[in-house]
Design a protein around this motif. Structure first.
Motif, PDB file in Angstrom:
ATOM      1  N   LEU A 436       0.831  -1.204   0.000  1.00 51.48           N
ATOM      2  CA  LEU A 436       0.000   0.000   0.000  1.00 51.48           C
ATOM      3  C   LEU A 436       0.865   1.254   0.000  1.00 51.48           C
ATOM      4  O   LEU A 436       0.530   2.254  -0.628  1.00 51.48           O
ATOM      5  N   VAL A 437       1.981   1.174   0.718  1.00 43.96           N
ATOM      6  CA  VAL A 437       2.880   2.321   0.745  1.00 43.96           C
ATOM      7  C   VAL A 437       3.433   2.588  -0.647  1.00 43.96           C
ATOM      8  O   VAL A 437       3.524   3.740  -1.084  1.00 43.96           O
ATOM      9  N   PHE A 438       3.769   1.512  -1.352  1.00 44.32           N
ATOM     10  CA  PHE A 438       4.257   1.690  -2.716  1.00 44.32           C
ATOM     11  C   PHE A 438       3.198   2.362  -3.585  1.00 44.32           C
ATOM     12  O   PHE A 438       3.495   3.269  -4.362  1.00 44.32           O
ATOM     13  N   ALA A 439       1.953   1.901  -3.437  1.00 41.92           N
ATOM     14  CA  ALA A 439       0.891   2.484  -4.246  1.00 41.92           C
ATOM     15  C   ALA A 439       0.728   3.966  -3.920  1.00 41.92           C
ATOM     16  O   ALA A 439       0.591   4.806  -4.823  1.00 41.92           O
ATOM     17  N   THR A 440       0.787   4.288  -2.608  1.00 46.30           N
ATOM     18  CA  THR A 440       0.658   5.688  -2.215  1.00 46.30           C
ATOM     19  C   THR A 440       1.819   6.509  -2.763  1.00 46.30           C
ATOM     20  O   THR A 440       1.623   7.628  -3.252  1.00 46.30           O
ATOM     21  N   ALA A 441       3.031   5.944  -2.675  1.00 43.77           N
ATOM     22  CA  ALA A 441       4.202   6.654  -3.179  1.00 43.77           C
ATOM     23  C   ALA A 441       4.057   6.928  -4.669  1.00 43.77           C
ATOM     24  O   ALA A 441       4.342   8.035  -5.144  1.00 43.77           O
ATOM     25  N   LEU A 442       3.583   5.925  -5.388  1.00 43.17           N
ATOM     26  CA  LEU A 442       3.402   6.097  -6.832  1.00 43.17           C
ATOM     27  C   LEU A 442       2.423   7.227  -7.101  1.00 43.17           C
ATOM     28  O   LEU A 442       2.667   8.108  -7.946  1.00 43.17           O
ATOM     29  N   LEU A 443       1.329   7.224  -6.363  1.00 43.42           N
ATOM     30  CA  LEU A 443       0.309   8.252  -6.550  1.00 43.42           C
ATOM     31  C   LEU A 443       0.890   9.639  -6.281  1.00 43.42           C
ATOM     32  O   LEU A 443       0.700  10.579  -7.073  1.00 43.42           O
ATOM     33  N   LEU A 444       1.619   9.749  -5.180  1.00 40.28           N
ATOM     34  CA  LEU A 444       2.199  11.043  -4.815  1.00 40.28           C
ATOM     35  C   LEU A 444       3.167  11.524  -5.886  1.00 40.28           C
ATOM     36  O   LEU A 444       3.123  12.684  -6.327  1.00 40.28           O
ATOM     37  N   VAL A 445       4.039  10.611  -6.330  1.00 40.70           N
ATOM     38  CA  VAL A 445       5.014  10.990  -7.349  1.00 40.70           C
ATOM     39  C   VAL A 445       4.293  11.421  -8.628  1.00 40.70           C
ATOM     40  O   VAL A 445       4.664  12.416  -9.261  1.00 40.70           O
ATOM     41  N   LEU A 446       3.247  10.669  -8.985  1.00 46.68           N
ATOM     42  CA  LEU A 446       2.511  11.021 -10.208  1.00 46.68           C
ATOM     43  C   LEU A 446       1.917  12.419 -10.093  1.00 46.68           C
ATOM     44  O   LEU A 446       2.043  13.227 -11.020  1.00 46.68           O
ATOM     45  N   ILE A 447       1.280  12.704  -8.954  1.00 45.69           N
ATOM     46  CA  ILE A 447       0.670  14.029  -8.779  1.00 45.69           C
ATOM     47  C   ILE A 447       1.727  15.119  -8.927  1.00 45.69           C
ATOM     48  O   ILE A 447       1.567  16.082  -9.674  1.00 45.69           O
ATOM     49  N   VAL A 448       2.850  14.931  -8.233  1.00 46.05           N
ATOM     50  CA  VAL A 448       3.880  15.955  -8.253  1.00 46.05           C
ATOM     51  C   VAL A 448       4.488  16.097  -9.653  1.00 46.05           C
ATOM     52  O   VAL A 448       4.707  17.209 -10.150  1.00 46.05           O
ATOM     53  N   LEU A 449       4.722  14.963 -10.313  1.00 45.47           N
ATOM     54  CA  LEU A 449       5.314  15.031 -11.650  1.00 45.47           C
ATOM     55  C   LEU A 449       4.365  15.705 -12.624  1.00 45.47           C
ATOM     56  O   LEU A 449       4.786  16.530 -13.441  1.00 45.47           O
ATOM     57  N   VAL A 450       3.076  15.369 -12.539  1.00 45.67           N
ATOM     58  CA  VAL A 450       2.119  15.988 -13.460  1.00 45.67           C
ATOM     59  C   VAL A 450       2.088  17.495 -13.252  1.00 45.67           C
ATOM     60  O   VAL A 450       2.121  18.274 -14.216  1.00 45.67           O
ATOM     61  N   LEU A 451       2.097  17.921 -11.994  1.00 46.57           N
ATOM     62  CA  LEU A 451       2.091  19.358 -11.724  1.00 46.57           C
ATOM     63  C   LEU A 451       3.337  20.022 -12.302  1.00 46.57           C
ATOM     64  O   LEU A 451       3.260  21.073 -12.937  1.00 46.57           O
TER      65      LEU A 451
END
Lengths: 470, 372, 320
Positions: A436-451
């Motif tokens: 779950l932590v990996f999934a959360t990390a992926l989500l966070l990175v995606l949000i930041v990268l998209v921004l």
């Protein structure tokens, strides 16, 4: 200037090989970045894939049913051991089992193995024997069909039924259908079905709240909290950042002091975020929040209302943290506007205010926007200051709800980055939490990268569009 | 600049508007700047009570943390500086323009990856892996530059067609698979080497022969993780400085018979030296203040030790985990605020130095007739 | 053309202006009115971090039983519970340690009667090692000698290496790598009190910001030893039996923690604000009934803690 080139063999060798080392640095950086992203993507998304369940028979005659997770070498002796996720905490007392590969006799992947998600005991892995409902008993295919149909109904309409389940060690338990949230037989699924289940589970992860004290369920409150905090922050930081930039660039006299201030502002972008967190805690939370409490919320004291970390203070702290980013970006935009434009406006009779609002600001909008997006990207990934001024491990109350005044600025909120830290370091079972932590990390990175990508493209696009002006 | 006459009544209103707006902007601007200034004032103000405690001993509890901070930053810089500067030199002067316009933003995006993600991967994945494969890790660190040089050597030996296929200006990309293969090779070979040179277990050797302890979360891990995080900021600034070296200088050197590398080494680097220096300083500033990576990957052991295999504890990580529990007004609270103040002053000084150096460099470029 | 342009700019400026104004208004309104929400069909509880998972699970189950009751739990650490109880913002204060005399006095000063203390579950501090570690057991003196510099429990000398505990060929991992919690945590304080006899911790203990990080670290390295709460235990690590004063090794298990034979076991408490002679309102009563029911105690086990022994699960009707 004089240059001396000594034609020695070593330096010639060096000058041939150095560029390769430099090229390798680029390649290595890219490789590390790619490895990190691939790791996050595979481990984060792979968690939702309905993995096959194995039934391993050991030499001792015991059977272990579970999902193989990883293998590590045994310490102090030769050999490898494999970790199985076996579920069944209520029966075995633990949901993991290490098995040495040398102990395994045979491994099979039978189709009738099932995996249930249920509360309060978490996953069950084993076999479905029968279903009993209102005096009727279903077995085999009928039982499967019954459960599959029952789980498509909404909670309130589900029939009152008991599942008879058998675990690996032959232990039989009875599980009421009402506690079951997921029923699957991954070994019997086709590829297409797996993809459907996979995407459903990803959607659940994004749209649901955490369950069973953060060990399961989704991250929706954390996404919501992050976004809300970032929006509040940009509402605060944009006007003030732009105001300060206009003042510095358009109104203040350009002297030594202004230059010093400018350097100071620029440097604040490099001050560690934790320092801002300390400031937020000391000034906003204890200082201002404490005073607000003693003036307006005296009846609630000593339990603090604003005198503790909360949404408002977190947004303000991050606004302060990102202020330099907005100021610097806006100033760059303002500096890029040719003086001729300003002089033209003034020559046509505009006052300074008119010149600013009608000529300068519209031209600087892209720069402002870029600044704000960069600020948002930075704020979305910051965790350290938030640990001091307002995130909560679990905030079952959302900061926005149907109760007046709808937006509760004093409440604590959940944040993706902190949620990641918390589940990885504070959770109940770290082994279960890591996917779950990996999934959360992926989500966070995606949000930041998209921004960030948005900011880059915006800047690029607008620069090219206005290329002929500058 | 007399404005043309407008209808009588509107004129004063507009001027009043203008006055008010200017006043507001000035007030707002100065207010914001003061708010920023307030950070420093607040930190100093909250540190003053420490004088009242008059306790020299309590300050000494911070010294292992200060040492840990510096150790972590040093480890990160040792890892990041060569890679970042190498990458900057390559992409400023050797890389094809098309590739550069793609690669630079990608490397700058690295900076955006949140520290908490890097820290998590380093603390929970990298650290245990390195503990099990210490010899392999050290071998990879030595082997990587060698394999890059090997690639260069092979390239010069290769025939002209292959060289055209794989030009140096695109090496930043096509070396990636090469390096990946080399790393795999090193990992595959390292158990054999460990067997042959270190008697099968490097850690046992370190322990028994040299008395070196090994902690799972140690300065080596922090160095790699935080190095990863500061590479992009050093790279980006150093690359800017190198790419802005006036082209005439480089062309002149090459016209006098210098090779591209010699021109870089003897002309571009000395000219852009201050810029490169300021890039490294800013990277160091970031490494000193980084919180989440150190918190998650360092083990938080307050030790005075120079060993790269032992844990450390930094000021920033201590602030992050201890401050929320410290009661305001207590000794711990003021001590932690003092820690924040020292971080603030340190990074502020380092950044100011870097900024001043950079501005001076910019003026030098203008004098030399390059683009701004 | 020109007029158009001016109009557009003015419009844009006005839009910005209104946006800012609206934002500001919203901000201040919310500031002024953002009071704690009134309780309607909701139970509030404020307190221990350790018990957060437990409280939330109980809340889920309560909501399942009585769909119109919801529990709102605010985890602020054990110290936040007495404060909230005294302030009257909550009736329930879950704590992972007993209330101190000072906190109790504060409560009595305000209300005139002491808070009601209920033991709702049991917990223990475990000494954990790598799952393949062959070490049979530890005495409390040895535990102190491993983790402390002061040796206040009476050990002869500090223990630094695995050879001091085990034959070298069984576990040749050299120095013991120690893992524990950070200074601010309750677990750190409790371990210091109970296992180190209030002594000083060694300096080279890795201080992790969470118990599961301790378990993860110990599970990955064979030379490690650490301490953590019982609810974090998983098969990556093995919990060491401790030798009690009578010389028997006690394995931490549900049974030994329940009857307090395992030396480092403790109660988890729920403090209730209830005037003498009064009965709890039905919703609160339902919550207590759930806690002491078999379902409630099963939830304790599901959350990783140890349920109360049968004798203590009294069908509790406060105020009778």
């Amino acid at each position: 200037m004089r240059w001396s080139f000594r034609p020695s063999r070593i330096s010639a060798m060096g000058s041939l090989l150095w560029p390769w080392l430099c090229a390798a640095s680029v390649a290595l950086s890219l490789l590390m970045l790619a490895t990190l992203l691939t790791l996050l993507a595979t481990r984060g998304l792979g968690h939702f894939w309905p993995a096959a369940l194995e039934e391993a028979t050991l030499h001792s005659g015991e059977t272990v049913i579970g999902q193989p997770v990883r293998e590590t070498p045994l310490p102090n002796t030769a050999g490898i051991e494999r970790l199985y996720f076996t579920g069944n905490r209520d029966i075995d007392g633990a949901s993991w089992r290490w098995v040495a590969l040398d102990d395994i006799d045979t491994v099979a992947v039978p189709d009738d193995l099932i995996r249930l998600e249920r509360s309060p005991w978490g996953d069950f892995i084993g076999r479905l024997e029968a279903v009993e409902s209102e005096g009727q008993r279903f077995e085999d295919a009928a039982a499967w069909a019954f459960v599959a149909r029952a789980l498509t109904l909404p909670d309130s309409q589900r029939p009152n039924a008991q599942l008879q389940l058998t675990a690996a060690n032959g232990h039989t338990i009875t599980q009421p259908l009402s506690g079951v949230t997921l029923f699957q037989a991954p070994n019997a699924m086709s590829w297409g079905q797996k993809v459907v289940v996979w995407s459903e589970r990803i959607w659940q992860f994004l749209s649901e709240g955490p369950r069973a004290a953060n060990t399961g369920g989704g991250v929706w409150p954390a996404i919501f909290g992050t976004v809300l905090m970032v929006i509040l922050m940009s509402v605060i930081v944009t006007p003030f950042g732009v105001l300060a930039a206009i003042y510095l660039n358009e109104i203040a006299h350009q002297n030594r002091l202004t230059r010093l201030v400018r350097i100071g502002v620029r440097n604040l972008a490099g001050v560690p975020s934790i320092v801002y967190g300390v400031f937020g805690l000391g000034v906003f939370v204890y200082g201002i929040g404490g005073s607000i409490d003693s003036w307006f919320f005296e009846d609630a004291l000593p339990s603090p209302t604003f005198g503790t970390g909360g949404l408002l203070w977190a947004s303000l702290t991050l606004a302060l943290l990102t202020l330099p980013v907005v100021i610097v970006a806006t100033e760059e935009g303002l500096a890029r506007i040719p003086d001729a434009q300003r002089e033209g406006a003034v020559a046509l009779g505009a006052t300074r205010l008119e010149m600013l609002t009608r000529v300068v600001l519209p031209m600087a909008t892209p720069a402002m926007l870029t600044g704000v997006i960069l600020a948002v990207a930075r704020a979305a990934g910051e965790v350290a200051p938030l640990m001091l001024v307002g995130v909560a491990k679990l905030a079952p109350q959302m900061p926005v709800d149907g109760e007046f005044p709808y937006l509760h600025l004093e409440r604590k909120f959940m944040h993706l980055g902190y949620h990641l830290f918390d589940t990885a370091f504070h959770g109940e079972d770290v082994q279960a939490a890591i996917p779950l932590v990996f999934a959360t990390a992926l989500l966070l990175v995606l949000i930041v990268l998209v921004l960030n990508l948005t900011a880059i493209f915006l800047r690029h696009y607008l620069r090219r569009q206005r290329g002929n002006e500058c | 600049m007399t404005p043309p006459r407008l209808p009588f009544l509107r004129q004063p209103l507009r001027l009043i508007h203008d006055r008010i707006a200017t006043g507001l902007i000035t007030a707002g601007g100065i207010g914001v700047l003061l708010a920023i200034l307030a950070i420093g004032v607040f930190l100093i103000w909250e540190t003053l009570p420490l004088l009242a405690f008059g306790d020299a001993f309590s300050l000494s509890t911070l010294s292992p943390l200060a040492w840990g901070t510096l150790k972590a930053a040093l480890a990160a810089m040792l890892f990041a500086t060569p890679i970042a500067l190498g990458a900057a030199m390559y992409s400023a002067l050797f890389m094809s323009t098309r590739l550069r316009s793609r690669v630079k933003p990608i490397l700058e995006l690295m900076e955006a990856i949140p520290g908490v993600v890097v820290g998590f991967v380093a603390g929970l994945l990298l650290a245990p892996w390195v503990e099990r494969h210490l010899a392999s890790t050290l071998l990879v660190i030595v082997w990587l530059p060698l394999s890059a040089a090997l690639a260069g050597g092979l390239w010069y030996l290769a025939n002209a067609r292959l060289r055209q296929w794989l030009p140096l200006s695109w090496a930043g990309v096509w070396l990636m698979p090469w390096l990946a293969i080399m790393v795999t090779l090193a990992l595959w070979l390292s158990p054999l080497m460990e067997q042959a040179w270190f008697g099968g277990d490097l850690r046992r050797l370190l322990d028994q022969q040299y008395g070196l302890d090994y902690a799972t979360r140690n300065a080596l891990i922090v160095g790699i993780a935080m190095g990863f995080a500061v590479i992009p900021s050093i790279y980006s600034l150093a690359e800017d400085a190198l790419a802005d070296v006036p082209a005439s200088l480089m062309e002149g050197a090459q016209a006098l018979g210098a090779s591209r590398w010699q021109a870089l080494w003897k002309v571009a680097l000395p000219t852009a030296g201050p810029g490169v220096f300021s890039a490294v300083m800013i990277g160091a500033g970031r490494a000193v203040g980084e919180t989440m990576i150190v918190l998650m990957a360092s083990g938080n052991t307050a030790l005075f030790s120079a060993s790269p295999f032992e844990g450390l504890r930094s000021l920033s990580a201590s602030i992050a985990i201890e401050l929320p529990e410290a009661s305001p007004g207590g000794l711990t609270y003021h001590l932690l605020i003092f820690a924040a103040l020292s971080l603030f002053i340190f990074t502020f000084l380092v950044n100011t130095l870097a900024e001043v150096v950079r501005q001076r460099l910019r003026r030098r470029y203008q004098r030399l007739g390059g683009k701004l | 053309m020109k007029g158009n342009g001016l109009k557009r700019y003015r419009l844009r400026f006005n839009q910005h202006y209104r946006l800012w104004l609206a934002g500001g208004l919203l901000f201040f309104c919310a500031c002024a009115w953002g009071q704690p929400s009134p309780v309607g069909g909701t139970l509030g509880a404020v307190g221990s971090d350790t018990m957060a998972g437990l409280m939330l699970r109980w809340g889920e189950a309560l909501h399942h039983r009585y769909p119109d009751i919801t529990l709102q739990f605010q985890a602020g650490g054990s110290a936040s519970a007495p404060t909230a109880l005294v302030a009257g913002t909550t009736r329930f204060g879950p704590m992972s340690r007993p209330i101190t005399e000072r906190e109790r006095q504060q409560f009595i000063e305000r209300y005139g009667y002491p808070p009601h203390e209920l033991s709702v579950a049991r917990d223990a501090l475990l000494l954990v090692v790598h799952r393949h570690n062959p070490l049979a057991s530890l005495t409390r003196k040895q535990a102190d000698a491993i983790f402390s510099t002061s040796l206040d429990c009476g050990g002869p000398q500090p223990i630094r290496r695995w050879e001091d505990l085990l034959p070298a060929d069984q576990w040749p991992y050299g120095k013991i790598a120690l893992h524990g919690r950070n200074l601010a945590s309750g677990t750190h304080r409790l371990f210091q009190e109970q296992a180190l006899c209030n002594g000083q911790f060694r300096r080279d203990i890795s201080e992790h910001p969470g118990s599961s990080a301790v378990i993860a670290a110990v599970g990955e390295s064979p030379n490690a030893m650490g301490y953590a709460g019982y609810n974090h235990l998983n098969p990556m690590v093995r919990a060491l039996p401790l030798i009690n004063d009578k010389g028997t090794a006690i394995t931490p298990s549900v049974a030994t923690i329940q009857d307090d034979t395992y030396p480092l076991s403790r109660d988890l408490y729920l403090y209730v604000n209830l005037p003498p002679g009064e009965r709890l309102p039905p919703a609160e009563q339902a919550f207590l009934e759930l806690i002491f029911s078999d379902e409630g105690q099963q939830i304790v086990q599901a959350a990783g803690f140890v349920p109360l022994p049968q004798t203590q699960r009294s069908p509790l009707l406060l105020g009778d």
